[in-house]
Design a protein around this motif. Structure first.
Motif, PDB file in Angstrom:
ATOM      1  N   PHE A 271     -33.147 -17.379  53.930  1.00 24.81           N
ATOM      2  CA  PHE A 271     -33.137 -16.787  55.287  1.00 24.81           C
ATOM      3  C   PHE A 271     -31.645 -17.003  55.976  1.00 24.81           C
ATOM      4  CE2 PHE A 271     -35.148 -20.957  55.598  1.00 24.81           C
ATOM      5  CZ  PHE A 271     -34.365 -21.432  56.914  1.00 24.81           C
ATOM      6  N   ARG A 272     -31.512 -16.099  56.800  1.00 24.32           N
ATOM      7  CA  ARG A 272     -30.353 -16.154  57.925  1.00 24.32           C
ATOM      8  C   ARG A 272     -30.962 -15.759  59.271  1.00 24.32           C
ATOM      9  NH1 ARG A 272     -24.860 -15.991  57.782  1.00 24.32           N
ATOM     10  NH2 ARG A 272     -24.019 -14.987  59.869  1.00 24.32           N
ATOM     11  N   LEU A 273     -31.154 -16.794  60.188  1.00 24.79           N
ATOM     12  CA  LEU A 273     -31.697 -16.737  61.575  1.00 24.79           C
ATOM     13  C   LEU A 273     -30.784 -16.765  62.531  1.00 24.79           C
ATOM     14  CD1 LEU A 273     -34.472 -17.115  63.029  1.00 24.79           C
ATOM     15  CD2 LEU A 273     -34.036 -19.563  62.698  1.00 24.79           C
ATOM     16  N   ASP A 274     -30.891 -15.889  63.487  1.00 20.41           N
ATOM     17  CA  ASP A 274     -29.943 -15.870  64.762  1.00 20.41           C
ATOM     18  C   ASP A 274     -31.055 -16.021  66.001  1.00 20.41           C
ATOM     19  OD1 ASP A 274     -28.544 -15.524  67.038  1.00 20.41           O
ATOM     20  OD2 ASP A 274     -27.482 -13.695  66.241  1.00 20.41           O
ATOM     21  N   PRO A 275     -31.262 -16.913  66.434  1.00 25.65           N
ATOM     22  CA  PRO A 275     -32.372 -17.257  67.513  1.00 25.65           C
ATOM     23  C   PRO A 275     -31.850 -16.295  68.695  1.00 25.65           C
ATOM     24  CG  PRO A 275     -31.986 -19.383  66.782  1.00 25.65           C
ATOM     25  CD  PRO A 275     -30.642 -18.310  66.082  1.00 25.65           C
ATOM     26  N   ASP A 276     -33.051 -15.841  69.371  1.00 26.73           N
ATOM     27  CA  ASP A 276     -32.870 -15.153  70.538  1.00 26.73           C
ATOM     28  C   ASP A 276     -32.868 -15.962  71.821  1.00 26.73           C
ATOM     29  OD1 ASP A 276     -32.670 -12.953  72.365  1.00 26.73           O
ATOM     30  OD2 ASP A 276     -34.654 -12.258  72.060  1.00 26.73           O
ATOM     31  N   GLU A 277     -31.764 -16.459  72.221  1.00 24.99           N
ATOM     32  CA  GLU A 277     -31.636 -17.329  73.355  1.00 24.99           C
ATOM     33  C   GLU A 277     -31.464 -16.861  74.642  1.00 24.99           C
ATOM     34  OE1 GLU A 277     -29.682 -21.323  71.387  1.00 24.99           O
ATOM     35  OE2 GLU A 277     -28.497 -19.565  71.099  1.00 24.99           O
ATOM     36  N   LEU A 278     -31.928 -17.559  75.679  1.00 25.86           N
ATOM     37  CA  LEU A 278     -31.423 -16.999  76.923  1.00 25.86           C
ATOM     38  C   LEU A 278     -29.836 -17.074  77.211  1.00 25.86           C
ATOM     39  CD1 LEU A 278     -34.196 -19.453  78.979  1.00 25.86           C
ATOM     40  CD2 LEU A 278     -34.299 -16.959  78.466  1.00 25.86           C
ATOM     41  N   GLU A 279     -29.568 -15.875  77.978  1.00 23.89           N
ATOM     42  CA  GLU A 279     -28.225 -15.731  78.399  1.00 23.89           C
ATOM     43  C   GLU A 279     -27.630 -17.111  79.035  1.00 23.89           C
ATOM     44  OE1 GLU A 279     -25.437 -12.737  80.846  1.00 23.89           O
ATOM     45  OE2 GLU A 279     -27.677 -12.474  80.733  1.00 23.89           O
ATOM     46  N   ASN A 288     -28.100 -20.380  58.279  1.00 22.42           N
ATOM     47  CA  ASN A 288     -28.482 -19.932  56.906  1.00 22.42           C
ATOM     48  C   ASN A 288     -29.388 -21.273  56.053  1.00 22.42           C
ATOM     49  OD1 ASN A 288     -27.057 -17.838  57.148  1.00 22.42           O
ATOM     50  ND2 ASN A 288     -25.107 -18.954  56.515  1.00 22.42           N
ATOM     51  N   GLY A 289     -30.442 -20.643  55.447  1.00 27.44           N
ATOM     52  CA  GLY A 289     -31.241 -21.473  55.100  1.00 27.44           C
ATOM     53  C   GLY A 289     -32.046 -21.268  53.562  1.00 27.44           C
ATOM     54  N   VAL A 290     -32.418 -22.123  52.894  1.00 26.22           N
ATOM     55  CA  VAL A 290     -33.311 -21.990  51.837  1.00 26.22           C
ATOM     56  C   VAL A 290     -34.430 -22.889  52.059  1.00 26.22           C
ATOM     57  CG1 VAL A 290     -31.882 -23.596  50.423  1.00 26.22           C
ATOM     58  CG2 VAL A 290     -33.502 -21.843  49.221  1.00 26.22           C
ATOM     59  N   ASN A 291     -35.751 -22.472  51.709  1.00 27.41           N
ATOM     60  CA  ASN A 291     -36.907 -23.374  51.871  1.00 27.41           C
ATOM     61  C   ASN A 291     -37.828 -23.060  50.684  1.00 27.41           C
ATOM     62  OD1 ASN A 291     -38.694 -24.791  53.642  1.00 27.41           O
ATOM     63  ND2 ASN A 291     -40.122 -23.097  53.591  1.00 27.41           N
ATOM     64  N   LEU A 302     -46.117 -29.924  48.779  1.00 28.58           N
ATOM     65  CA  LEU A 302     -44.783 -30.148  48.863  1.00 28.58           C
ATOM     66  C   LEU A 302     -43.846 -29.260  49.492  1.00 28.58           C
ATOM     67  CD1 LEU A 302     -44.257 -32.118  45.492  1.00 28.58           C
ATOM     68  CD2 LEU A 302     -44.924 -32.960  47.629  1.00 28.58           C
ATOM     69  N   GLY A 303     -42.914 -29.763  50.372  1.00 25.03           N
ATOM     70  CA  GLY A 303     -41.676 -28.762  50.690  1.00 25.03           C
ATOM     71  C   GLY A 303     -40.490 -29.479  50.755  1.00 25.03           C
ATOM     72  N   ALA A 304     -39.443 -28.660  50.654  1.00 25.79           N
ATOM     73  CA  ALA A 304     -37.727 -29.063  50.986  1.00 25.79           C
ATOM     74  C   ALA A 304     -37.146 -27.940  51.424  1.00 25.79           C
ATOM     75  CB  ALA A 304     -37.179 -29.428  49.649  1.00 25.79           C
ATOM     76  N   MET A 305     -36.110 -28.119  52.222  1.00 24.46           N
ATOM     77  CA  MET A 305     -35.380 -27.160  52.809  1.00 24.46           C
ATOM     78  C   MET A 305     -33.938 -27.523  53.115  1.00 24.46           C
ATOM     79  SD  MET A 305     -35.924 -25.430  56.746  1.00 24.46           S
ATOM     80  CE  MET A 305     -36.027 -27.050  57.576  1.00 24.46           C
ATOM     81  N   TRP A 306     -32.882 -26.623  53.095  1.00 22.35           N
ATOM     82  CA  TRP A 306     -31.578 -26.967  53.282  1.00 22.35           C
ATOM     83  C   TRP A 306     -31.116 -26.109  54.321  1.00 22.35           C
ATOM     84  CZ3 TRP A 306     -27.600 -30.254  52.513  1.00 22.35           C
ATOM     85  CH2 TRP A 306     -26.394 -29.961  53.039  1.00 22.35           C
ATOM     86  N   LEU A 307     -30.383 -26.235  55.498  1.00 14.31           N
ATOM     87  CA  LEU A 307     -29.837 -25.607  56.436  1.00 14.31           C
ATOM     88  C   LEU A 307     -28.372 -25.644  56.648  1.00 14.31           C
ATOM     89  CD1 LEU A 307     -32.429 -26.013  59.353  1.00 14.31           C
ATOM     90  CD2 LEU A 307     -32.545 -24.196  57.289  1.00 14.31           C
ATOM     91  N   GLN A 308     -27.792 -24.724  56.944  1.00 14.95           N
ATOM     92  CA  GLN A 308     -26.329 -24.792  57.163  1.00 14.95           C
ATOM     93  C   GLN A 308     -25.991 -23.966  58.365  1.00 14.95           C
ATOM     94  OE1 GLN A 308     -23.650 -22.290  56.601  1.00 14.95           O
ATOM     95  NE2 GLN A 308     -21.679 -23.719  57.002  1.00 14.95           N
ATOM     96  N   VAL A 309     -25.058 -24.200  59.392  1.00 15.69           N
ATOM     97  CA  VAL A 309     -24.720 -23.511  60.716  1.00 15.69           C
ATOM     98  C   VAL A 309     -23.559 -23.083  60.566  1.00 15.69           C
ATOM     99  CG1 VAL A 309     -24.551 -23.554  63.072  1.00 15.69           C
ATOM    100  CG2 VAL A 309     -26.563 -25.002  61.775  1.00 15.69           C
ATOM    101  N   PRO A 310     -23.134 -21.711  60.312  1.00 16.63           N
ATOM    102  CA  PRO A 310     -21.612 -21.447  60.067  1.00 16.63           C
ATOM    103  C   PRO A 310     -21.104 -20.933  61.653  1.00 16.63           C
ATOM    104  CG  PRO A 310     -23.231 -19.634  59.648  1.00 16.63           C
ATOM    105  CD  PRO A 310     -24.050 -20.838  59.748  1.00 16.63           C
ATOM    106  N   LYS A 311     -21.975 -20.846  62.317  1.00 16.76           N
ATOM    107  CA  LYS A 311     -21.425 -20.430  63.731  1.00 16.76           C
ATOM    108  C   LYS A 311     -22.282 -21.101  64.878  1.00 16.76           C
ATOM    109  CE  LYS A 311     -21.884 -16.024  63.810  1.00 16.76           C
ATOM    110  NZ  LYS A 311     -21.458 -14.605  64.385  1.00 16.76           N
ATOM    111  N   SER A 312     -21.829 -21.757  66.034  1.00 14.93           N
ATOM    112  CA  SER A 312     -22.409 -22.204  66.972  1.00 14.93           C
ATOM    113  C   SER A 312     -21.489 -22.458  67.985  1.00 14.93           C
ATOM    114  CB  SER A 312     -23.234 -23.403  66.802  1.00 14.93           C
ATOM    115  OG  SER A 312     -23.985 -23.799  67.844  1.00 14.93           O
ATOM    116  N   ARG A 313     -21.725 -22.475  69.325  1.00 22.14           N
ATOM    117  CA  ARG A 313     -21.050 -22.997  70.559  1.00 22.14           C
ATOM    118  C   ARG A 313     -21.565 -24.251  70.977  1.00 22.14           C
ATOM    119  NH1 ARG A 313     -21.123 -17.340  71.559  1.00 22.14           N
ATOM    120  NH2 ARG A 313     -22.776 -17.919  73.309  1.00 22.14           N
TER     121      ARG A 313
END
Length: 530
Positions: A271-279, A288-291, A302-313
């Motif tokens: 998945f690639r997730l862009d949360p809809d945040e308040l202005e 970006n992630g795999v789960n 069982l579960g496992a996840m890897w996340l990476q944040v390519p953009k953020s302020r």
């Protein structure tokens, strides 16, 4: 269940389960359940079908599909159903369904009454300082009560392209409003906007041995969460100009790109997730992630996840440096032992995650361990449990940055809202929480959930939290007792009532110079789906 439980047929049961497409451990999605119910109704041996929801003892929701058998098998292409087929409103929300396509409407209302007495321990001027949403915060004048409501309307469809591949999509619009002095403002306001807007493809196949093979691809505005939401749950923000801060009607990411593969009891997601945040609080974060989620045994998940944040302020603060969330990496492992709901037994869950950053030395940890016992052979079927959770703070005397980034954690009071009141002051960062909880089921439709919380800080340095609590003088944060009651009248009508009483600990009392009040809140939420 066939004909009210009077008939049993293993072949029919397997066919219904495959058509309905819901399996143990799946997240409940009302729109999807309604859509797939039409696939059950299209089976040749089915006269009619419906489903009911009842509360499980360990936080689960059990769906019971009731199938009325047809006396005579009928050709599917001769029996389209739905409001658009002139069958009347008894088919709503199904507008049209035949053996290859289904179109459903969504109409949902959430209405909540919420009341705070001495919010922010009677000192909102101190504990909300620096919060851009806090224009006229509640708490300084005793008790404040407000009303929130939202209406979401939409269309959702599924159409077969072949015997194994279908296209699906959904779109909805939501209007929400708040009336009265809520937590951060006394402004009465309303807001409207697109909620869901997605399109995708799904392929399904089954083997002669009953194995399941599924793949799906989708893109657009759609809710998304991983497991119980310790890291990813709040794909959209509420409050601010959008109103409805507490009832949280919005939860769709903007956008979500998602690919899923299911092989029997194993699921892999990219998945690639862009949360809809308040202005006012928009950090521009992209994840970006795999789960992976799967069951090696029926009772072992069982579960496992890897996340990476390519953009953020978003920024991390230390006494002499400011770091960026950009470059964040998260490695997460989960395990749960969950015996069948109907038997008295031990259950246990645990999750641990580590955060690092490709641009600087980061060494943050978060996780929990929970164990409990389900009593199924005594009145009210109680479940008693204890959960220990820890999310590290930053020790300024070490080289690495160690404060846990909560990202988009959330959920209900039995998930990652740690304390119905306390969570508004301290989220899942620099906190150690002890939770003692019971679940009581007076009837299959009722659940009572009392909780007792003890909150401690991991480090006295709390930069990145509430401005007034940046440097703590004690590890003692708070104690809270709360009670939540849930009543599931039907899958389309749910009531949730809560009350909480919170006593500030030494750290908060000293930050307020001893000028504080204990915090009481109460709420009632109705969710109605038509």
């Amino acid at each position: 269940m066939f004909d009210g439980g009077q008939k049993e047929n293993a072949a029919y049961r397997d066919a219904v389960l495959k058509a309905f497409g819901a399996f143990s451990g799946d997240l409940y999605d009302p729109s999807r359940s309604d859509l797939m119910l039409n696939q059950v109704r299209r089976l040749a041996f089915v006269k009619d079908a419906s489903y009911q929801a009842r509360l499980g003892g360990n936080g689960s929701l059990e769906l019971v599909v009731d199938v009325a058998l047809s006396d005579v098998a009928r050709p599917l292409d001769e029996m389209p159903i739905g409001v658009l087929r002139g069958r009347g409103w008894q088919d709503f929300p199904t507008l049209y369904a035949d053996d290859r396509s289904a179109l459903l409407a969504k109409l949902e209302n959430k209405t909540m009454v919420f009341s705070n007495t001495h919010a922010f321990f009677g000192r909102p001027d101190v504990l909300t300082e620096g919060n851009p949403l806090a224009r006229a915060p509640s708490g300084s004048d005793g008790t404040d009560t407000w009303l929130e409501s939202s209406v979401e309307a939409g269309l959702y469809g599924l159409s077969a392209l072949s015997d194994r591949i279908s296209v699906f999509g959904g779109a909805s619009y939501i209007v929400s409003g708040s009336w009265g002095p809520e937590l951060f403002t006394d402004e009465t306001r309303a807001h409207g906007g697109v909620e869901d807007a997605y399109l995708g493809f799904v392929g399904r196949d089954t083997t002669d041995q009953g194995g399941l093979r599924v793949f799906s691809l989708l893109y657009g505005r759609k809710p998304f969460q991983v497991d119980n939401g310790m890291i990813l749950r709040l794909a959209s923000a509420n409050g601010g100009e959008r109103a409805a801060l507490q009832s949280n009607p919005r939860d769709a990411a903007n956008p979500l790109a998602h690919a899923m593969f299911v092989y029997d009891r194993h699921k892999l997601e990219f998945f690639r997730l862009d949360p809809d945040e308040l202005e006012e609080l928009d950090t521009g974060t992209v994840i970006n992630g795999v789960n992976y989620e799967g069951r090696l045994l029926p009772e072992l998940r069982l579960g496992a996840m890897w996340l990476q944040v390519p953009k953020s302020r978003a920024a991390y603060f230390t006494p002499d440096t400011v770091y960026s969330r950009k470059g964040l990496r998260v490695a997460d492992l989960r395990a749960a032992y969950e015996p069948a709901p109907g038997q008295s037994s031990l259950y246990a869950r645990a999750e641990i995650a580590h955060q690092s950053n490709e641009d600087f030395d980061m060494d943050a940890w978060g996780g929990y361990a929970e164990a409990g016992w389900q009593f199924r052979d005594i009145a009210w079927r109680p479940t008693l449990s204890y959960r220990y959770s820890k999310f590290t703070g930053d020790n300024p005397d070490t080289k690495a940055f160690e404060r846990w980034d909560p990202l988009y954690a959330g959920g209900a009071g039995d998930e990652w809202v740690q304390g119905l009141n306390q969570y508004k002051v301290v989220q899942t960062s620099n906190v150690i929480a002890h939770r003692f909880m019971a679940r009581l089921n007076p009837s299959p439709r009722w659940e009572l959930t009392p909780q007792f919380w003890l909150f401690k800080a991991d480090t006295l340095n709390n930069l990145g939290g509430a401005r007034a609590l940046s440097q703590l003088e004690s590890y003692d944060l708070a104690k809270e007792i709360n009670l939540t009651a849930r009543y599931v009248a039907s899958p389309k009508l749910i009531f949730v009532m809560s009350a909480a009483y919170t006593i500030p600990g030494t750290a908060i009392r000293r930050a307020l110079n001893g000028d504080y009040q204990n915090w009481f809140s109460a709420s009632a939420l109705m969710i109605a789906r038509f």
